[in-house]
Enzyme design. Structure first.
Site, short mmCIF file in Angstrom:
data_model
loop_
_atom_site.label_atom_id
_atom_site.label_comp_id
_atom_site.label_asym_id
_atom_site.label_seq_id
_atom_site.Cartn_x
_atom_site.Cartn_y
_atom_site.Cartn_z
N HIS A 1 0.82 -1.21 0.00
CA HIS A 1 0.00 0.00 0.00
C HIS A 1 0.85 1.26 0.00
O HIS A 1 0.43 2.31 -0.48
CB HIS A 1 -0.98 -0.03 1.17
CG HIS A 1 -2.11 -0.98 0.90
ND1 HIS A 1 -2.08 -2.27 1.33
CD2 HIS A 1 -3.24 -0.83 0.17
CE1 HIS A 1 -3.18 -2.88 0.91
NE2 HIS A 1 -3.89 -2.04 0.20
N ARG B 1 -10.52 4.03 -0.97
CA ARG B 1 -9.97 3.22 0.13
C ARG B 1 -10.24 4.02 1.41
O ARG B 1 -9.51 4.95 1.72
CB ARG B 1 -8.48 2.99 -0.08
CG ARG B 1 -8.15 2.06 -1.25
CD ARG B 1 -6.66 1.81 -1.35
NE ARG B 1 -6.31 0.68 -2.18
CZ ARG B 1 -5.86 0.76 -3.44
NH1 ARG B 1 -5.72 1.94 -4.02
NH2 ARG B 1 -5.55 -0.33 -4.11
N ARG C 1 -15.36 1.90 -0.49
CA ARG C 1 -15.09 0.57 0.07
C ARG C 1 -15.13 0.67 1.58
O ARG C 1 -14.56 1.59 2.16
CB ARG C 1 -13.71 0.07 -0.40
CG ARG C 1 -13.45 -1.36 0.06
CD ARG C 1 -12.18 -1.91 -0.51
NE ARG C 1 -11.01 -1.23 0.03
CZ ARG C 1 -9.76 -1.47 -0.38
NH1 ARG C 1 -9.55 -2.33 -1.34
NH2 ARG C 1 -8.76 -0.83 0.15
N GLU D 1 -11.02 -10.70 -4.55
CA GLU D 1 -9.57 -10.63 -4.31
C GLU D 1 -9.06 -11.84 -3.54
O GLU D 1 -7.88 -11.93 -3.21
CB GLU D 1 -9.19 -9.32 -3.63
CG GLU D 1 -10.04 -8.94 -2.45
CD GLU D 1 -9.70 -7.55 -1.90
OE1 GLU D 1 -8.73 -6.93 -2.34
OE2 GLU D 1 -10.44 -7.09 -1.01
N ASN E 1 -4.48 -7.00 -6.87
CA ASN E 1 -3.31 -6.95 -5.99
C ASN E 1 -3.36 -8.10 -4.99
O ASN E 1 -2.41 -8.88 -4.85
CB ASN E 1 -3.26 -5.64 -5.20
CG ASN E 1 -3.30 -4.43 -6.09
OD1 ASN E 1 -2.94 -4.51 -7.26
ND2 ASN E 1 -3.75 -3.31 -5.57
C1 PEP Z 1 -6.58 -5.09 -4.55
O1 PEP Z 1 -6.33 -5.91 -3.67
O2 PEP Z 1 -6.33 -5.28 -5.77
C2 PEP Z 1 -7.18 -3.80 -4.20
C3 PEP Z 1 -7.56 -2.94 -5.13
O3 PEP Z 1 -7.28 -3.49 -2.87
P1 PEP Z 1 -6.04 -3.00 -1.98
O4 PEP Z 1 -4.87 -2.77 -2.91
O5 PEP Z 1 -6.47 -1.78 -1.26
O6 PEP Z 1 -5.83 -4.17 -1.08
MG MG Z 2 -7.18 -5.65 -1.64
#
Ligand code: PEP
Ligand code: MG
Length: 603
Positions: free
Chosen positions: A212, A319, A355, A455, A478
């Site tokens: 992040h 986020r 989210r 995810e 991600n």
């Molecule tokens: C992801 O996991 O692809 C996503 C967009 O959420 P984050 O990167 O905040 O975990």
């Molecule tokens: Mg994520």
């Protein structure tokens, strides 16, 4: 133009005069030119107070815990140092071994423990007094080797005090202009405190490309590098520094020749960015006429200007963790409503996808007061945490329902792994709606759509069932990559294995996209690959028509879309999906991208 001389891949300790080059993983492109600021160099202010006789034992235990925690932190660094190539890894290992010794039953540890008992003072003050005494003794010895150890002892002392006070380390209060931050580690919360008008860029020893912290750097448009080998605390505060976030290099004390090279590289980068910026008002349409919706990911409300400037169709992923970071309490319903309202108003009719709190992993807000658990990536996090603590979820849902009166909003749930979780959220929302109606508080009508982040591999495999209970999907590549390949996205030592082009990841994306299309619900991709033009043909060929990304990346993805024939991309993706090997997949994708017709300058 030729590249500047690259003096060494395994540099010795940095002096004030010699140019030194350090290598890492470039995670946010661009060039920063400024002065080095060492993240760990701030002096920790220690309050001294007396401890009552019956509390002395507790204080000694508190100190022992801080030592154990410091030892775990250093062990982690040691493991990482061992995987570094060449003498830089070796040099770092020696240094960390010495730190580890200082945390064993050393004079430092024994001395602090004794001071707590005898002087009846708090552990932080005991650390400070003991360190001061050791340093004084060393300084009097007139020995160059021991003098060099003073900084190491102080560093261990700072680590102990930070662990004891558990205070958030805020080193960014007095930054020089154009600060190039060099740190062992920056958490997403630290990164949120960076002021892009003062900070030119940063480089850290720890961190992976999809962490992040890296995502925040890209959102803030700051050139950044993680996994820096050999830098650690060997650089000096205030020396001239350059960061090349595209190539993954830090240059300390650059020569005049190097500076000329990087000034010109930076000017070219900024010129290209300006050219791309001109695309903001042009629609994202493929050569054969398919319209693609390009939305923005938002990590901090301050980025909203950039979202509007980039011509985003809306926010595909807010986020919401920023509401909870760098504070000791939880945000109230009114406070959240106020923050969200500002965004909804600025978006002026464009959809805001909010989210719910995705706490956990590398972003656990202090205010929650929860430990990380033995395996934070697999623990009580995201939607699981919200369901375990319904007051957190309900407060957030109430704020969203209220703000939905002022503009279109959607609710997105992180890390969903089962239909039961979706049903539990719908039940919670039902209760919140009833409560607000009883209070005659206006809420969005119809109620905001509820979407599922795909995810977790299990969610992708159960996408058919989840699609029946969801109003939309957002595929988070991600985490999907992290969990499918069992690669920690924040760990630089396995960053070379983190590969969204792995056939398993692609099949899960395809499976989820097809389930959404069959259920006739919208589906987007909002992981980092959505903002990288290398993957655009692949995602469109898999049936994705909505992409959400760092606002700064929208123009370059739009440019790629405008040079792309969707029928040809779909045909290529069919071939790609038959390949068992990610190298072959990468080659087929890169060849397809290389064949595209570039747009003329300025378009
Ligand atoms: C992801 O996991 O692809 C996503 C967009 O959420 P984050 O990167 O905040 O975990
Ligand atoms: Mg994520």
């Amino acid at each position: 133009m030729t590249a500047p001389p690259d003096p060494s891949r395994n540099p010795p300790a940095v002096s004030r005069q010699t140019e030194q080059v350090f290598h890492g993983l470039g995670v946010s492109p661009g060039v920063a030119i400024g002065v080095a600021h060492l993240h760990d160099s701030g002096n920790v202010t220690v309050q001294e107070y007396s401890i009552a006789a019956d509390r002395l034992e507790c204080e000694r235990v508190r100190f022992a815990d801080a030592v154990a925690r410091a030892s775990r932190q250093v062990s982690l660094l040691q493991r990482r140092a061992r995987s570094l190539p060449g003498s830089s890894g070796e040099e770092l290992s020696y240094l960390l071994d010495a730190y580890q010794q200082m945390l064993k039953n050393s004079r430092l540890v024994r001395g602090v423990d004794r001071r707590i008992s005898e002087e009846k003072i708090n552990a932080e003050a005991a650390v400070q007094r003991e360190i001061d005494q050791i340093v004084q003794g060393f300084a009097a010895m007139d020995d160059a080797y021991l003098a060099a150890r003073i900084e190491d002892i102080r560093d261990v002392g700072r680590r102990l005090v930070r662990n004891l006070t558990k205070t958030h380390f805020e080193p960014f209060a007095q930054l020089p202009k154009n600060a190039v931050i060099l740190a062992e580690e920056l958490t997403p919360a630290d990164t949120a405190l960076l002021d892009p008008t003062k900070v030119a860029g940063f480089a850290t020893v720890l961190g992976g490309t999809a962490s992040h912290t890296a995502i925040m750097a890209r959102s803030l448009g700051l050139p950044a590098i993680v996994g820096m080998t050999g830098l650690s605390n060997r650089a000096s505060e205030g020396v001239p520094a350059v960061i090349d976030g595209t190539e993954g290099k830090v240059i300390l004390n650059p020569t005049d020749e190097t500076l000329v090279f990087y000034r010109s590289k930076r000017a070219e980068f900024l010129k290209r960015r300006r050219q791309l910026h001109r695309l903001r008002k042009i629609p994202a349409i493929t050569l054969d006429g398919a319209t693609i919706s390009l939305q923005a990911n938002l990590e901090l409300s301050a980025e909203i200007d950039g979202v509007l400037a980039a011509g985003a169709a809306g926010v595909g992923l807010l986020r919401s963790e920023f509401l909870y970071m760098n504070r000791q309490d939880l945000p109230s319903e009114d406070e959240q409503y106020g923050e969200l309202l500002k965004l909804v108003q600025r978006l002026d009719g464009r959809t805001l996808t909010i989210r719910t709190l995705d706490a956990g992993g590398d972003k656990m807000p202090q205010a929650l007061g929860f430990g990380e658990g033995p395996n934070p990536a697999l623990g009580l996090r995201a939607i699981r945490l919200s369901l375990k603590h319904p007051e957190i979820l309900e407060t957030q849902l109430a704020a969203i329902l209220r703000v939905g009166v002022h503009g279109p909003v959607r609710i997105l749930l992180p890390m969903v792994s089962s239909v039961e979780e979706l049903q539990a959220v719908r039940d919670a929302m039902g209760q919140v709606v009833r409560r607000l109606k009883r209070r005659h508080v206006p809420i969005a009508t119809p109620l905001p759509p509820i979407g599922t982040m795909i995810e977790v591999p299990g969610a992708a495999l159960a996408a058919d069932a989840l699609a029946r209970h969801s109003d939309f999907f957002a595929i988070g590549t991600n985490d999907l990559t992290q969990y499918t390949l069992a690669i920690d996205r924040a760990d630089e030592s396995v960053a070379h294995l983190y590969n969204p082009l792995h056939p398993a990841v692609l099949r899960l994306i395809q499976f989820s996209a097809e389930a959404a299309l069959r259920a006739r619900i919208p589906v987007s991709v909002c992981g980092e690959i959505a903002g990288d033009p290398r993957y655009t043909a692949l995602l469109l060929g898999l049936g994705i028509r909505e992409l959400s990304m760092a606002a700064a990346n929208i123009p370059q993805v739009k440019q790629r879309i405008r040079t792309l024939d969707l029928v040809a991309a779909t045909r290529r993706v069919r071939v790609i999906m038959d390949q068992p090997d990610s190298r072959r997949i990468a080659q087929l994708l890169d060849d397809f991208n290389a064949d595209c017709v570039p747009l003329s300058d300025g378009e």
